[in-house]
Design an enzyme around this catalytic site. Structure first.
Site, PDB file in Angstrom:
ATOM      1  CG  LEU A 218      -4.449  -9.864 -55.393  1.00  0.00           C
ATOM      2  CD1 LEU A 218      -3.250  -9.300 -56.133  1.00  0.00           C
ATOM      3  CD2 LEU A 218      -4.265 -11.349 -55.143  1.00  0.00           C
ATOM      4  N   GLY A 219      -6.736  -7.725 -51.918  1.00  0.00           N
ATOM      5  CA  GLY A 219      -6.842  -6.883 -50.729  1.00  0.00           C
ATOM      6  C   GLY A 219      -7.742  -5.703 -51.004  1.00  0.00           C
TER       7      GLY A 219
ATOM      8  N   GLY B  51      -8.626  -1.492 -49.356  1.00  0.00           N
ATOM      9  CA  GLY B  51      -8.274  -0.417 -48.444  1.00  0.00           C
ATOM     10  C   GLY B  51      -9.228   0.739 -48.601  1.00  0.00           C
ATOM     11  CD  GLN B  52      -9.663   6.294 -45.968  1.00  0.00           C
ATOM     12  OE1 GLN B  52      -8.670   6.050 -45.311  1.00  0.00           O
ATOM     13  NE2 GLN B  52     -10.372   7.391 -45.816  1.00  0.00           N
ATOM     14  CG  PHE B  53      -7.188   5.834 -50.930  1.00  0.00           C
ATOM     15  CD1 PHE B  53      -7.863   7.026 -51.034  1.00  0.00           C
ATOM     16  CD2 PHE B  53      -6.244   5.688 -49.929  1.00  0.00           C
ATOM     17  CE1 PHE B  53      -7.587   8.072 -50.171  1.00  0.00           C
ATOM     18  CE2 PHE B  53      -5.967   6.733 -49.068  1.00  0.00           C
ATOM     19  CZ  PHE B  53      -6.643   7.928 -49.184  1.00  0.00           C
TER      20      PHE B  53
ATOM     21  CB  ILE C   3     -10.999  -3.486 -54.551  1.00  0.00           C
ATOM     22  CG1 ILE C   3     -12.174  -2.843 -53.823  1.00  0.00           C
ATOM     23  CG2 ILE C   3     -10.944  -4.967 -54.251  1.00  0.00           C
ATOM     24  CD1 ILE C   3     -13.517  -3.338 -54.286  1.00  0.00           C
ATOM     25  CB  VAL C   4      -5.386  -4.882 -54.601  1.00  0.00           C
ATOM     26  CG1 VAL C   4      -4.231  -5.359 -55.478  1.00  0.00           C
ATOM     27  CG2 VAL C   4      -5.045  -3.542 -53.969  1.00  0.00           C
TER      28      VAL C   4
ATOM     29  CE  LYS D 101      -4.232   0.335 -53.812  1.00  0.00           C
ATOM     30  NZ  LYS D 101      -3.620   1.213 -52.789  1.00  0.00           N
TER      31      LYS D 101
ATOM     32  CG  ASP E 180      -1.936   3.035 -43.692  1.00  0.00           C
ATOM     33  OD1 ASP E 180      -2.125   2.767 -42.486  1.00  0.00           O
ATOM     34  OD2 ASP E 180      -2.667   2.619 -44.598  1.00  0.00           O
TER      35      ASP E 180
END
Length: 918
Positions: free
Chosen positions: A595-596, A598-600, A602-603, A618, A712
Site C-alpha cells: 500500500l505504501g 516510508g522512512q520507517f 512498508i505498509v 505497517k 510530515d
C-alpha cells in the site's frame, strides 16, 4: 516556392478512393511529400515506379506539382526518407546531395542509365539509388544527436563528462537516436556521432502498408530547409514527424530540444591528428563514471585518471585499454569544449520548456517523460501552418530568459524518502504438487493438486486444468499444527501429518504411510502426495505463506516452537498487553499488496482471520535503525493510542518481535496524491480542494489541541476513505509527529523536504505552525499540479516574486481568495503564518457549497465533527438572502441535534479546543 508533388507508394484500396485521396492531398496548402499513395490507377499526370536500394525495393508514385512539372528533387527526398527509415544506421549528414539515381534499361548495353531530369523516369521504371563517390568517410561519422529534456527515476550519468545528472526532474538530455544521456551544459560540446540504434528497424520489412503513419507525416511535412530549425538529426529524421518512427509515443513537436556543436566543427576535428591520452591521477568531487567501462569511480579521493588535455575519465585498470583518440584541448571562440569544462554555454532551444500544464501520468513512460504546456502547444500548432519563421529570429527568441507566463517549478510527484520498494507479482505460485487430505466433516481421504500462492491454497482436480475442488484462503487459517491423535481417524487408517484449522472446519493433511521400522513393499515408489517428507515440505511452505514478511536469516518452523521464537507481545490501543501472541495467528499479511512505503517501514494489505476485516499493516524493521532510534519507531503508536478522531486513521493494535514492529491500522481506499495525479488535468478543481482542505484542518485542530504536531503533512499522508468524488479523509503516518506545547519549539530533523517550512530546512526551532506551512503547500499542489518552489532558487526570493509563484497558466483560472490564503500560509516568518482557526475562517473556505458538501458527508457517515451547529442558522439565512435552496433534511437534523445533551457536550468540547488553540 511551388507546392511539391506527392510521392506515395501504392496501397490496396479502391481506385475511387485513390482519386479522392490524391485530390485532397493536392489541395492541402504547403503540404510536403506525402509518402503513401492513393491506390489503384495513377491519377492524371502521375508516374508510378519502384525505388531500389540494395536488396530493398519500394513502390512510389510521383505526381505533378501545381505548375504541371515533375521534380527530381522530390524523388531524391523520397529516397532519403526510405534510407532513413529502413537503414537508419547507414544514413549520414548531407545524404540528399550525395546520392545518384539510375534507371534500369534492359535494352541498353549499359543497363543502368543515369537519371538527370525527372522526365527520364517513365511509368513502371525501376530506379536504382546509388551512393555517390563524393561521400567521404567524414560524412559517415557526422550524425547529429536528437536531444530532448528528460526526467530520470534512477541515478544517471553524463556520457560526455561522466558526472552524475543531478536534480529531482529534468536532470539532463537524452538522445532519441542512440539513447545516450548528457548534461545541458555538455550539449554544445558533444560530437555529432549518434549511432541511431534506437531508431533501427528491420530493413527487409516493406514500408508499404504503413499508410497511417506515412499519411500522418504528410500533414506536418513542409518544405524542409537544408538546416533544420530544431535539433539537426540525420536528413530523414527532419522530414518526418516523431510519430512516424515511434508509433504510439508522445509527439515531441512542442518539447524542448537542444542543438549540439556545429557540424563544421566536426569536419574540422576530423582532420586533426589523434594522439594517446595524457592521464594524471585525479580526485573527483562529484560521482563520476569511467567513460571506458561505464562503471563508477569509487573512493573519496584519487578515484581515477583524467586526461589533462581532453578531460577523459577512466579507472587506472582501464587506462591501457583506452584508444589513442585524444584530440587535445578543443576550443571554439575561446570556449573549451572538453568534457571537464564547466563553462556555461547558452543553448539553442527549438521551443520553450512549457511545462505548467502537467500530465497526470508523470514519468510513467521513462522514454517519454516530457510534459507540455497545452496552451502554448495550441499556439504553436496554429502558427505551424504559416510560413517558416526566420531561423535567426528563432535563435534570438530561444536565447531569451524564461517567461513568467510559464511555470518552471517541479511537477507534483510521489516523494519517497526510503529505499525503493518494488511491488511483488501478485498471486505468485509458492508451491504446487499433489497432496491428500480429509476434513473434520468428511473422513474420506481425497487427493488433489494443491497450488499455494500468497493469498490462498487452491485444490485443483488435476495438474493441468483450471477446474478446482476448493479454495482455502490463508486469511481464514487460524492455526497450523503438527498431527495430533484424532477420534475422526478411521480404525486401521494411516495417520495424517499436520492440521489446518479454520473457523468452520479442520483439514487433516498428508498420509504418514512410512514408518521408520519398515519400507515400502518391493521397494515400490510411494504415490505422489503421500509420505511424511512431502507433507513436511508443505507444512513449512504454508507456514512461510502465513507469515510472508519475516526477517532475513530467521527460520520459520511449525507448531508451538516457532510461535515462541517470533512472538513477543501485542499492544492493543486500550493499552492491554497479551504475551506470546503471534501476528500470523490473528492477521494474514498479503506481501503482493504493497500500500505504501516510508522512512520507517512498508505498509502491506492484510485481513483479520476471524472477521475477514481488511486492515493495513505497517512493518518496521528495527534492525535498520540504531538502538537510539527505537523510541522514535514507537512514536507513532504512542501518539495514535491517545488519538480518537474521525479525521485520524484508527490504530487497531501493535505487535512486536525482536526484529520487527507490526502496526495494524484501518485500511482506506487511497491517498490524496493519487486523487490529484489521476484527475483530468493533473490538478483538482477548487470546490474539491476546499472540501478536502477543510477536513485536513479540522483534524489538525484536534491534533494541535492535544499539543501534537504532525511534522510530515503531505498528500501521501492524507488517506481517502472511499472512491467517492467527495470522500472522507484521514491523516496518517505519525512517525515524525512531535509533542510540542503551545509556546514550545523543537529542533529535531523531521518531515519531507518538499513540504517543509524554511525554519526546519535551516535548522532553526519550529513549532505547530510547521503544519500550517505544509497545508499551504498542499493547497498549492492541489490547485496547480506543481510544487510551489523551484529547487534552484531561494524560497524567500521566490515568494516575493508573484509572477513566478503564480504564472497565468493555470493560476488565471484560480480565484484570488485561494492565492491570498496560500500567501498567508507560506509565510517565512512563523508569527505571520495563519493558524488553523484563522485558516478555517478565511473567505475561501467560508463557502456555502463547501459547507453543504461537508454536511452531506457528515450525514453519510453518521457523525458531525467537521461543521458546527452554531453555523446552521447563518448558512440558512445566507441561502434565503441569495435565493438558494437550503436542503430540508438538514433543517430537521439540526433541530433534533440541538436538543440532545450529546450535542451540547460536543459543542463545549469543540469550543474548548478553539479557545485552547487561540
Amino acid at each position: 516556392m511551388s507546392v511539391p508533388p506527392l510521392l506515395r507508394p501504392p496501397s490496396p484500396l479502391l481506385p475511387a478512393a485513390a482519386a479522392v485521396a490524391a485530390a485532397a492531398a493536392a489541395l492541402v496548402p504547403g503540404s510536403g511529400p506525402a509518402p503513401f499513395p492513393a491506390p489503384g490507377a495513377a491519377p492524371a499526370g502521375g508516374i508510378s515506379f519502384h525505388l531500389q536500394i540494395g536488396l530493398s525495393r519500394e513502390p512510389v508514385l510521383l505526381l505533378q506539382d501545381s505548375s504541371g512539372d515533375y521534380s527530381l528533387a522530390h524523388v531524391r527526398e523520397m529516397a532519403c526518407s526510405i534510407v532513413d527509415q529502413k537503414f537508419p544506421e547507414c544514413g549520414f549528414y548531407g545524404l540528399y546531395d550525395k546520392i545518384l539515381l539510375f534507371r534500369h534499361d534492359p535494352a541498353s548495353d549499359n543497363i543502368l542509365q543515369l537519371v538527370k531530369i525527372a522526365s527520364d523516369i517513365q511509368e513502371g521504371d525501376l530506379i536504382e539509388v546509388v551512393l555517390s563517390a563524393s561521400a567521404t568517410f567524414e560524412d559517415f561519422q557526422i550524425r547529429p544527436h536528437a536531444l530532448f529534456v528528460h526526467s530520470y527515476r534512477a541515478p544517471a550519468f553524463c556520457d560526455h563528462c561522466g558526472e552524475m545528472l543531478w536534480g529531482l526532474v529534468r536532470q539532463g538530455l537524452k538522445c532519441e537516436g542512440c539513447g545516450l544521456n548528457y548534461h545541458k551544459r555538455c550539449a554544445f560540446k558533444i560530437p555529432n556521432n549518434c549511432s541511431g540504434v534506437r531508431r533501427r528497424r528491420l530493413s527487409n520489412v516493406s514500408l508499404t502498408g504503413l499508410g497511417t503513419v506515412r499519411t500522418a507525416s504528410a500533414e506536418f511535412s513542409t518544405s524542409v530547409p537544408d538546416e533544420p530549425l530544431l535539433s539537426p538529426v540525420s536528413p530523414g529524421f527532419e522530414q518526418k514527424s516523431p510519430s512516424e518512427s515511434f508509433i504510439g509515443r508522445e509527439k515531441r513537436s512542442n518539447s524542448q530540444s537542444y542543438i549540439g556543436r556545429p557540424i563544421q566543427l566536426d569536419k574540422l576535428l576530423m582532420s586533426k591528428v589523434k594522439v594517446p591520452h595524457t592521464f594524471v591521477i585525479h580526485s573527483y568531487t562529484r560521482p563520476t563514471v569511467c567513460q571506458f567501462c561505464k562503471k563508477l569511480l569509487k573512493g573519496l579521493f584519487r578515484q581515477g585518471l583524467q586526461c589533462k588535455d581532453c578531460r577523459f575519465n577512466c579507472h587506472k585498470r582501464c587506462a591501457p585499454k583506452v584508444p589513442n583518440n585524444c584530440l587535445g584541448e578543443v576550443t571554439i571562440n575561446g570556449e573549451l569544449l572538453s568534457p571537464g569544462a564547466e563553462s556555461d554555454v547558452v543553448m539553442e532551444e527549438g521551443s520553450d520548456d512549457n511545462d505548467s500544464e502537467r500530465n497526470s501520468g508523470l514519468m510513467d513512460d521513462m522514454d517519454e517523460a516530457m510534459v507540455q504546456d497545452t496552451e502554448m502547444a495550441l499556439a504553436e500548432g496554429q502558427s505551424g501552418g504559416a510560413e517558416m519563421q526566420d531561423p535567426d529570429a528563432d535563435q534570438e527568441d530561444s536565447n531569451r530568459t524564461i517567461s513568467p507566463s510559464t511555470s518552471n517549478n517541479i511537477p507534483l510527484m510521489r516523494v519517497v524518502q526510503s529505499v525503493k520498494h518494488t511491488k511483488r507479482r501478485s498471486s505468485t505460485v509458492m508451491k504446487e504438487g499433489w497432496m491428500v487430505h480429509y476434513t473434520s466433516k468428511d473422513t474420506l481421504r481425497k487427493r488433489h493438486y494443491w497450488r499455494l500462492d500468497s493469498k490462498c491454497i487452491t485444490l485443483f482436480q488435476n495438474d493441468t486444468g483450471s477446474r478446482y475442488y476448493k479454495e482455502i484462503p490463508l486469511s481464514e487459517i487460524l492455526c497450523l499444527e503438527p498431527a495430533k491423535p484424532s477420534a475422526l481417524t478411521p480404525v486401521g487408517a494411516t495417520p495424517h501429518c499436520f492440521e489446518i484449522t479454520t473457523a468452520n472446519v479442520v483439514y487433516y493433511v498428508g498420509e504418514n504411510v512410512v514408518n521408520p521400522s519398515s519400507s515400502p513393499p518391493n521397494n515400490s515408489v510411494l504415490p505422489s502426495g503421500i509420505g511424511p517428507d512431502v507433507a513436511r515440505m508443505w507444512e513449512v511452505a504454508i507456514q512461510h505463506a502465513l507469515m510472508p514478511v519475516i526477517p532475513k536469516g530467521s527460520s520459520v518452523g511449525s507448531g508451538s516452537n516457532s510461535h515462541k521464537d517470533i512472538s513477543v507481545s501485542i499492544s492493543v490501543s486500550n493499552c492491554q498487553i497479551q504475551e506470546n501472541v503471534d501476528i500470523s495467528t490473528v492477521y494474514q499479511i498479503f506481501p503482493d499488496e504493497v500500500l505504501g512505503s516510508g522512512q520507517f517501514g512498508i505498509v502491506y494489505g492484510g485481513k483479520h482471520r476471524k472477521t475477514g476485516r481488511d486492515v493495513a499493516i505497517k512493518i518496521i524493521d528495527k534492525l535498520r535503525f540504531p538502538t537510539k532510534q527505537e523510541s522514535q519507531l514507537r512514536n507513532e503508536v504512542a501518539i495514535l493510542q491517545n488519538l480518537h478522531h474521525p479525521g485520524v486513521v484508527n490504530l487497531e493494535c501493535m505487535f512486536e518481535t525482536p526484529e520487527r514492529v507490526f502496526v495494524v491500522m484501518e485500511k482506506l481506499h487511497g491517498d490524496m496524491l493519487e486523487m490529484i495525479l489521476s484527475s483530468e488535468k493533473g490538478r483538482l478543481p477548487e470546490h474539491i480542494t476546499k472540501f478536502l482542505i477543510t477536513q485536513i484542518l479540522v483534524a489538525l485542530r484536534h491534533l494541535h489541541f492535544k499539543n501534537i504536531v504532525h511534522c510530515d503533512l503531505k498528500p501521501e499522508n492524507v488517506l481517502l476513505a472511499s472512491a467517492d468524488p467527495f470522500p472522507q479523509v484521514k491523516l496518517c503516518d505519525f512517525g515524525f509527529a512531535r509533542i510540542i506545547g503551545e509556546k514550545s519549539f523543537r529542533r529535531s530533523v523531521v518531515g519531507t523536504p518538499a513540504y517543509l517550512a524554511p525554519e526546519v530546512l535551516r535548522n532553526k526551532g519550529y513549532n505547530r505552525s510547521l503544519d500550517m506551512w505544509s497545508v499551504g503547500v498542499i493547497i498549492y499542489v492541489s490547485l496547480s499540479g506543481t510544487f510551489p518552489f523551484n529547487e534552484d532558487e531561494d524560497i524567500h526570493d521566490q515568494i516575493q516574486n508573484a509572477a513566478f509563484m503564480y504564472p497565468p497558466n493555470p493560476w488565471k483560472e484560480i480565484s484570488h481568495e485561494a492565492i491570498d490564503l496560500i500567501n498567508n500560509l507560506l509565510q517565512v516568518k512563523m508569527r505571520k503564518r495563519y493558524s488553523v482557526d484563522k485558516t478555517l475562517s478565511h473567505p475561501w473556505l467560508q463557502d456555502y457549497q463547501t459547507w453543504l458538501d461537508l454536511r452531506e458527508l457528515e450525514c453519510r457517515i453518521g457523525e458531525r465533527y467537521i461543521t458546527h451547529e452554531s453555523d446552521d442558522s447563518r448558512w440558512e439565512q445566507y441561502a434565503g438572502e441569495q435565493g438558494l435552496q437550503y436542503p430540508a433534511h438538514l433543517i430537521s437534523l439540526s433541530a433534533s441535534h440541538s436538543d440532545s445533551p450529546e450535542a451540547e457536550e460536543r459543542e463545549m468540547k469543540a469550543l474548548s479546543e478553539r479557545v485552547s488553540i487561540l
